[in-house]
Design an enzyme around this catalytic site. Structure first.
Site, PDB file in Angstrom:
ATOM      1  CG  HIS A 155      -2.006  -1.024   1.144  1.00  0.00           C
ATOM      2  ND1 HIS A 155      -3.322  -0.714   0.923  1.00  0.00           N
ATOM      3  CD2 HIS A 155      -1.955  -2.376   1.222  1.00  0.00           C
ATOM      4  CE1 HIS A 155      -4.040  -1.818   0.888  1.00  0.00           C
ATOM      5  NE2 HIS A 155      -3.229  -2.849   1.070  1.00  0.00           N
ATOM      6  CG  ASP A 345      -0.106   9.170   1.405  1.00  0.00           C
ATOM      7  OD1 ASP A 345       0.092   8.106   1.999  1.00  0.00           O
ATOM      8  OD2 ASP A 345      -0.802  10.095   1.857  1.00  0.00           O
TER       9      ASP A 345
HETATM   10  C1  G6P Z   1      -2.058   3.704   6.563  1.00  0.00           C
HETATM   11  C2  G6P Z   1      -1.215   3.308   5.390  1.00  0.00           C
HETATM   12  C3  G6P Z   1      -1.112   1.815   5.297  1.00  0.00           C
HETATM   13  C4  G6P Z   1      -0.631   1.235   6.623  1.00  0.00           C
HETATM   14  C5  G6P Z   1      -1.479   1.724   7.744  1.00  0.00           C
HETATM   15  C6  G6P Z   1      -0.899   1.281   9.056  1.00  0.00           C
HETATM   16  O1  G6P Z   1      -3.357   3.276   6.372  1.00  0.00           O
HETATM   17  O2  G6P Z   1      -1.783   3.789   4.195  1.00  0.00           O
HETATM   18  O3  G6P Z   1      -0.208   1.504   4.293  1.00  0.00           O
HETATM   19  O4  G6P Z   1      -0.672  -0.176   6.579  1.00  0.00           O
HETATM   20  O5  G6P Z   1      -1.510   3.137   7.726  1.00  0.00           O
HETATM   21  O6  G6P Z   1      -1.482   2.010  10.102  1.00  0.00           O
HETATM   22  P1  G6P Z   1      -1.358   1.498  11.564  1.00  0.00           P
HETATM   23  O7  G6P Z   1      -2.261   2.366  12.375  1.00  0.00           O
HETATM   24  O8  G6P Z   1      -1.769   0.071  11.560  1.00  0.00           O
HETATM   25  O9  G6P Z   1       0.100   1.664  11.962  1.00  0.00           O
END
Ligand code: G6P
Length: 455
Positions: A155, A345
């Protein structure tokens, strides 16, 4: 029937707390009505049981596991978020960090997740693994005897990995997948450049694995439904200024990559253009995230101080809490300018969500940075450099003066881009390609690639 097994570090198990992040939101939306199992971290830090806990919600099966305190610190906060995350977003990790310990924890957690998941798998499952937390998971699943098709989707932008033994090992891990998916061609090519530094049995590692670009989309109609559910009273809680005032909205996770200070400074400078009583009002959500990290706490404090001490003529409202996703859609629909200007991003779904919910007859303007993956599809936005405050200021001036005919023409193009790549298509394109490279199709889910016989 083939079952889709989705694996991600963050799992959105309802009823969860708000704003689990773009990854969890898109997975939750794309899994509705599929025969699927979602496996990952429960969000709890515990040293308890090693056995996954099972739940059923809205037709999806969930299997979730806890992390120990040590793994949470070294795997999640450490290697994932202080090494891979900065490397994916144009920053170097702290050179004094204990990255050997963190890397060992990263492999340990991935190996354990593979062991926990393997007994839950069926012969005709198709596995779709997500994001930078789980790069080695496919390798450990293969070691645990998994013969099913396994794809990985990243992602975030592909990290700028140094030329060392850890990178070599990670690239070897990636070669265990049947398919690697990226948000943009830029990320795919960054992977290829890195992987081709290494070879195995005379084959360059980047050449041995199927790859593709699969940008995450949004479900336009369901976002519009969510937006239209917002009542006038609810809207009035967020927008103190009346409808005659220009409204600007931003919503970001608390993260250095979002370039929030630059955005706020450009806006403050812009306010000087306006007489009192007619200043555009700006509503910026900053969702707290990874607050255990000193850098995140410092950023929160400096943003807070900036808002409190700078003179924004009361036109700025910065909200440091998560807002439920459906409510955010209503807020986006009522804004005239969407400010989505991260430095880097992977995609940035907010840009797409803003376009999706805007009224077609009188749409607002999306100001979007080149560093967001979304800029590839949304080139009809007003595009800016996130770090260039002069550029941001010019974009705001352009947006407020843009004639209705131009706003409509741009919005039609942006909406067309969203419609060509809606969220269900994202899943279908990835899974179809995965089955194709594994020599199977969804209609004939009998997988026999490389002797992995299923019957
Ligand atoms: C965002 C990013 C993702 C990532 C996520 C993790 O959504 O776009 O790529 O996996 O953050 O967030 P977290 O709160 O689980 O650290």
């Amino acid at each position: 029937m083939t079952r889709l097994v989705v694996v991600s570090n963050r799992v959105d198990l309802p009823p969860g707390d708000a704003a689990p992040g773009g990854l969890a939101i898109s997975l939750a939306a794309t899994l509705g009505n599929t025969h699927s199992l979602w496996f990952g971290w429960s969000g709890n830090v515990d040293s308890g049981s090693d056995t996954p806990r099972r739940h059923q919600r809205n037709g999806i099966d969930y299997a979730i596991v806890d992390l120990s305190r040590e793994d949470y610190r070294d795997y999640y906060l450490g290697f994932c978020n202080q090494v891979l995350w900065p490397l994916s977003h144009g920053r170097r990790p702290d050179p004094h960090a204990d990255s050997d310990t963190w890397y060992r924890a990263y492999r340990r957690v991935n190996a354990r997740m593979a062991k926990q998941l393997q007994p839950l798998l069926r012969r005709d499952d198709v596995l779709w693994i997500h994001d930078y937390h789980l790069l080695p998971l496919g390798h450990f699943l293969r070691q645990a005897g998994c013969l099913n098709p396994i794809g990985l989707f990243l992602h975030v932008p592909f990290p700028e990995l140094p030329d060392d033994s850890v990178t070599r090992e990670l690239i070897e891990d990636l070669s265990a997948y049947d398919l690697l998916g990226f948000q943009t061609a830029r990320d795919l090519s960054a992977f290829e450049v890195t992987a081709r530094r290494y070879s195995s049995d005379g084959v360059l590692l980047g050449d041995g694995v199927a790859t593709g670009v699969f940008p995450v989309g949004v479900d336009v109609d369901s976002l519009r439904r969510a937006a239209s559910a917002m009542t006038d009273e609810a809207a009035a809680r967020w927008w103190s200024a009346g409808r005659s005032t220009v409204r600007i909205v931003g919503a970001d996770r608390l993260d250095d990559s979002k370039a929030l200070p630059q955005r706020l400074r450009a806006y403050r400078e812009w306010l000087i253009d306006f007489p009192s009583g007619n200043r555009p009002s700006y509503l910026q959500f900053v969702t707290p995230s990874r607050l255990e990290l000193a850098a995140h706490r410092q950023l929160q404090e400096s943003l807070h101080n900036e808002v409190v001490t700078s003179n924004y003529f009361d036109a700025l409202r910065c909200v440091f809490t998560a807002v439920p996703h459906t409510e955010l859609m209503g807020i986006l629909a009522q804004a005239d300018i969407g400010l989505v200007t991260p430095r880097y991003d992977g995609m940035n779904l907010l840009a797409k969500e803003f376009v999706a919910v805007q009224p077609e007859e009188n749409p607002g303007v999306l100001v979007l940075s080149h560093g967001a993956g979304a800029a590839v599809e949304l080139e009809a936005a007003v595009l800016v450099q996130a770090d260039d405050e002069g550029d941001l200021l010019e974009a705001l001036r352009r947006a407020i003066n843009m004639p209705l005919s131009e706003r409509r023409a741009r919005h039609q193009k942006l909406l067309g881009a969203l419609r060509r790549n809606e969220l269900p298509r994202w899943r279908e394109r990835f899974i179809d390609r995965l089955l194709e490279v594994c020599g199977a199709t969804e209609r004939a889910p009998v997988l026999n690639r490389r002797g992995r016989h299923q019957s």
